[in-house]
Design an enzyme around this catalytic site. Structure first.
Site, PDB file in Angstrom:
ATOM      1  N   HIS A 183       0.825  -1.208   0.000  1.00 35.25           N
ATOM      2  CA  HIS A 183       0.000   0.000   0.000  1.00 35.25           C
ATOM      3  C   HIS A 183       0.857   1.255   0.000  1.00 35.25           C
ATOM      4  O   HIS A 183       2.074   1.212   0.161  1.00 35.25           O
ATOM      5  CB  HIS A 183      -0.953  -0.010   1.196  1.00 35.25           C
ATOM      6  CG  HIS A 183      -0.292   0.111   2.534  1.00 35.25           C
ATOM      7  ND1 HIS A 183       0.153   1.318   3.051  1.00 35.25           N
ATOM      8  CD2 HIS A 183      -0.001  -0.822   3.473  1.00 35.25           C
ATOM      9  CE1 HIS A 183       0.682   1.124   4.235  1.00 35.25           C
ATOM     10  NE2 HIS A 183       0.611  -0.168   4.527  1.00 35.25           N
ATOM     11  N   CYS A 199       2.615  -5.096   6.587  1.00 29.52           N
ATOM     12  CA  CYS A 199       2.398  -4.739   5.194  1.00 29.52           C
ATOM     13  C   CYS A 199       3.660  -4.160   4.558  1.00 29.52           C
ATOM     14  O   CYS A 199       4.590  -3.749   5.246  1.00 29.52           O
ATOM     15  CB  CYS A 199       1.257  -3.740   5.066  1.00 29.52           C
ATOM     16  SG  CYS A 199      -0.368  -4.472   5.373  1.00 29.52           S
TER      17      CYS A 199
END
Length: 243
Positions: A183, A199
């Site tokens: 992301h 992440c």
């Protein structure tokens, strides 16, 4: 060109940004470099253009402050030897790079921020799909650790303050969502750092570029390092998303 140093006012602004990010639940108390890095003269116009503002996005993206980004983390096409097929995404956890494998022994390389101690992972999966300006839903365990996130238990609306940023690429293992994402972030100084809850974060400009070029179904390989954990996670986590 003289080395660029951060003024007292800039230091205070950087400290405020870190406090805001911590409150949003997407960083850690682990040390993060907040001082501007030394840049070799000059920065090419191509790099400046690559990280320029993106005013036509749904939420206009500001230009990257290149004082905070080491040159080795600039997006660039590099020679890359691998047995993986073109189109594969490879995350080099030891060096904080993400590679998108291309033809003829080349890859597009991006600087990345990765999981901090206790949140690292490794394995194989695939990019199921991507979303522009996604909603972020924190896992219940994260809300328990950080009660200020209770307001987002059912999802935080998209925007520059959303931890998933401009794009999110959703990593699945078979038919199961792993809850891990690639992301965007506007926190330039976190690239090349272990700061996330697992992440892979790229600068907004880089994650937009990657999302525009990765096909749904592409393999992702996160390379093993001594501290990384297997990719599989508790399926009870459902649609919650780490950052």
């Amino acid at each position: 060109m003289n080395d660029i140093t951060l003024s007292r006012r800039g230091f205070l602004a950087g400290a405020s940004s870190l406090l805001a990010l911590t409150a949003a639940g997407c960083t850690t108390t682990a040390p993060v470099t907040t001082q501007p890095v030394t840049l070799p003269p000059p920065i090419s116009p191509e790099v400046v253009a690559m990280y320029a503002a993106m005013p036509y996005e749904q939420f206009p993206v500001p230009a990257v402050d290149l004082r905070y980004l080491e040159q080795r983390y600039y997006r660039q096409s590099v020679p890359y030897s691998t047995t993986e097929r073109p189109g594969t995404v490879i995350v080099d956890t030891a060096n904080y790079y993400l590679y998108h494998v291309q033809d003829n022994g080349m890859a597009m390389r991006y600087g990345a921020g990765l999981g901090r101690a206790g949140f690292e992972w490794a394995g194989r999966g695939h990019i199921a799909y991507s979303r522009e300006w996604p909603v972020w839903t924190p896992p219940s365990e994260m809300v328990d650790r950080q009660p200020e996130l209770e307001q987002w238990r059912r999802g935080q609306p998209p925007g520059l303050d959303n931890p998933l940023g401009a794009r999110a690429l959703y990593i699945h293992e078979g038919n199961r969502d792993t809850i891990y994402r690639i992301h965007g972030t506007g926190e330039t100084w976190t690239i090349g750092q272990a700061v996330s809850s697992g992440c892979v974060r790229l600068l907004h400009q880089d994650v937009i570029h990657l999302a525009d070029n990765v096909r749904a179904g592409s393999t992702i390989v996160v390379l093993q390092s001594p501290t990384t954990q297997p990719l599989s996670q508790d399926p009870s986590m459902g649609q919650a998303q780490l950052v």
